[in-house]
Design a protein around this motif. Structure first.
Motif, short mmCIF file in Angstrom:
data_model
loop_
_atom_site.label_atom_id
_atom_site.label_comp_id
_atom_site.label_asym_id
_atom_site.label_seq_id
_atom_site.Cartn_x
_atom_site.Cartn_y
_atom_site.Cartn_z
N ARG A 138 63.35 -23.61 19.14
CA ARG A 138 62.25 -23.80 18.18
C ARG A 138 61.70 -22.45 17.72
O ARG A 138 61.45 -22.23 16.52
CB ARG A 138 61.14 -24.62 18.83
CG ARG A 138 60.01 -25.00 17.87
CD ARG A 138 58.85 -25.62 18.61
NE ARG A 138 58.22 -24.66 19.50
CZ ARG A 138 57.36 -23.72 19.09
NH1 ARG A 138 57.05 -23.63 17.80
NH2 ARG A 138 56.83 -22.89 19.96
N ILE A 139 61.54 -21.53 18.66
CA ILE A 139 61.02 -20.20 18.30
C ILE A 139 62.00 -19.48 17.38
O ILE A 139 61.61 -18.84 16.40
CB ILE A 139 60.76 -19.39 19.58
CG1 ILE A 139 59.61 -20.02 20.38
CG2 ILE A 139 60.43 -17.94 19.26
CD1 ILE A 139 59.37 -19.37 21.73
N GLU A 140 63.31 -19.59 17.70
CA GLU A 140 64.31 -18.93 16.86
C GLU A 140 64.32 -19.54 15.46
O GLU A 140 64.41 -18.81 14.46
CB GLU A 140 65.69 -19.06 17.50
CG GLU A 140 65.87 -18.25 18.78
CD GLU A 140 65.78 -16.76 18.51
OE1 GLU A 140 66.14 -16.35 17.40
OE2 GLU A 140 65.33 -16.03 19.42
N ARG A 141 64.22 -20.87 15.40
CA ARG A 141 64.19 -21.51 14.07
C ARG A 141 62.97 -21.07 13.29
O ARG A 141 63.06 -20.81 12.07
CB ARG A 141 64.21 -23.03 14.23
CG ARG A 141 65.55 -23.60 14.67
CD ARG A 141 65.60 -25.11 14.44
NE ARG A 141 64.60 -25.80 15.24
CZ ARG A 141 64.80 -26.26 16.45
NH1 ARG A 141 65.99 -26.12 17.02
NH2 ARG A 141 63.84 -26.88 17.12
N ALA A 142 61.82 -20.99 13.99
CA ALA A 142 60.61 -20.55 13.30
C ALA A 142 60.76 -19.11 12.81
O ALA A 142 60.35 -18.77 11.69
CB ALA A 142 59.41 -20.68 14.24
#
Length: 539
Positions: A138-142
């Motif tokens: 999720r952090i990488e996608r954000a």
């Protein structure tokens, strides 16, 4: 009578003859009588002695009869006690049999509970790993979305640039005639890590990784224990993409016996190996070949690990003579010896500066050292002996024989975190960004631990891979794209960190168990050593 009838009746000769005859007979009888009287006297004396002895024997017999009665009474009493003890023993045996059956039942329940706890712990660790993976994704996608929006916004923004032809021409001529200096302040300048988008094709993910590596770099300063202010050594992102080794570049018979340790220098231009022959060999890596440079003497025991300081000017080695030794490059004799352990030292690592070090030993202790004083500044007592350790900032991570990885804070006396694994930990390797830890264990698996979440993120296994000893070493590639380890059959196994799958194997060169591997910080060369005195340079 007829004799006397012929002569006178009172003849004197006859009387005298009779008198003499009777006298001799009387004397003979008196003699016999005296002898008989003396014998009677002797017999009376013997009889009195026998009577006295008989009386004494009768008295003793009466005494013994009394003792016999007492002993018979005691025997009767003891028989009663024996009977009572037999009854008690029978009762205790029945109780023991009952308790033994109960113990067997409880042991079975405990074993099942332990199995359930292990399964629950595995499930919990898997849940945490999945949660961490989802959170990281999720952090990488954000981040990707944010960078994508910023790039889109940047492409839509118009910038007015006024260009003067004379200036452009002068700048072009200056760039063509200006040479890039080879060294500045003793450090070799590196080329730009990437070119423009028109010259090199790079994905958005690669851009994010590059920018992340550049912006996460921090220059740290601190004081050593000796209160000497100095700049701490820092790790620049020098390797953009590690080269996957595909073949042998050079092979050398490096030592007189088994080789236990191998390490590249920080600039990858030098290779150090240490073995049971108590020597450290230094090799220059030139055009894919190993050139013998120097041999460091003075170790009093087998070398178990070697480590360069961040500047590449000092070498720290752990030895089997219960000590760690420090050499300075160019000196054949050791500079410092660190004594205090009571058993084999299995690992010795530098901290953030060359003035601080940490050692682990089989005496179940981890020690911190002030190298400027050559003294131990702290001793950490552990429940199990240490096989390997790594350092990051103020944290020390140690791997142990009791199948656990422990975390120690230099500012706290207690263990801050314990991560259980399924086998004896043989080695630890920390990624350049200090975000992940690679452990090798005797359950024939490599485990990647997320240092932010303190959980196991990945587990690498492969058919044919077997951990050869308690000293088998595994490493990350310098760009953290791969994990590498040597097997007991001489094969090198390399896994892909992104896919989690086995990327390649390198077999047929080592004919004995591989004890240690190393990956140069430039990402070009890989080194491996085995039990048959062989060091192999891969490219």
């Amino acid at each position: 009578m007829e004799e006397f009838s012929g002569g006178p009746l009172g003849s004197t000769e006859v009387l005298v003859s009779l008198k003499r005859s009777h006298e001799g007979h009387r004397l003979q009888m008196e003699s016999i009588n005296g002898e008989l009287a003396y014998k009677i006297y002797e017999r009376n004396m013997l009889l009195k002695a026998k009577d006295a002895t008989l009386e004494e024997q009768q008295d003793r017999l009466a005494y013994l009869e009394g003792e016999l009665c007492d002993l018979e009474a005691k025997q009767y009493h003891l028989r009663g006690q024996v009977d009572e003890l037999n009854r008690k023993n029978a009762t205790l045996k029945e109780e023991y049999d009952t308790l033994r059956q109960h113990y067997g039942h409880q042991e079975g329940e405990f074993r099942r509970a332990a199995e359930r706890s292990v399964e629950l712990l595995r499930c919990l660790m898997q849940v945490k790993a999945d949660a961490a993976q989802h959170e990281n994704e999720r952090i990488e996608r954000a981040k990707h979305a944010r960078v994508s929006q910023e790039l889109k916004k940047a492409t839509k923004t118009r910038v007015s640039v006024k260009v003067y032809p004379e200036v452009v021409k002068a700048d072009k001529q200056k760039m063509e005639t200006t040479d890039v200096p080879e060294e500045q302040n003793g450090e070799r300048l590196r080329k730009r890590p990437f070119r423009s988008a028109s010259a090199t094709s790079m994905t958005l993910t690669r851009y994010v990784d590059v920018f992340k590596g550049l912006f996460d770099f921090r220059l740290k300063r601190g004081n050593s224990i000796s209160s000497v202010s100095e700049d701490r050594y820092c790790s620049l992102p020098c390797c953009m993409a590690a080269c996957l080794p595909s073949g042998v570049s050079d092979i050398q018979e490096a030592h007189a016996s088994e080789i236990n340790a191998i390490k590249f220098s920080p600039n990858s231009g030098m290779l150090a190996t240490g073995g049971t022959d108590r020597r450290i060999r230094l090799w220059n890596v030139v055009a894919g070949h190993l050139e013998n440079m120097q041999s460091l003497e003075g170790a009093n025991g087998s070398i178990t690990s070697v480590e360069f300081d961040p500047s590449g000017c000092h070498i720290l080695a752990a030895t089997y003579n219960n000590a760690a030794q420090l050499w300075k490059m160019g000196d054949c004799q050791f500079k410092e010896i660190l004594t205090g352990h009571t058993d084999k030292v299995t690992a010795a690592k530098f901290r953030s500066t060359r003035h601080q070090a940490v050692t682990g030993s089989r005496d179940r202790t981890v020690k911190e050292w002030d190298l400027s004083k050559g003294a131990c500044s702290r001793t950490i007592d552990v429940l199990s002996y240490c096989n390997d350790l790594v350092c990051c900032d103020t944290i020390i991570v140690s791997g142990h024989h009791d199948k656990t990885i422990r975390f120690w804070d230099s500012r706290d006396v207690r263990c801050t975190q314990v991560i259980p694994v399924e086998g004896t930990v043989t080695s630890l390797s920390i990624s350049p960004d200090q975000m992940h830890l690679l452990s090798c264990s005797r359950d024939n698996a490599l485990k990647v631990i997320d240092l932010r979440m303190h959980n196991i993120r990945q587990v690498f296994r492969a058919e044919g891979f077997k951990c050869g000893s308690d000293g088998t070493k595994a490493v990350f590639s310098p760009d953290k794209s791969y994990a590498m380890v040597g097997s007991a059959d001489g094969t090198l196994f390399i896994w892909n960190m992104e896919t989690g799958k086995l990327e390649t194997t390198l077999a047929g060169v080592h004919r004995s168990p591989v004890n240690a591997v190393a990956w140069g910080s430039s990402g070009t060369y890989v080194g491996s050593v085995d039990r048959c005195r062989k060091v192999v340079l891969w490219r």
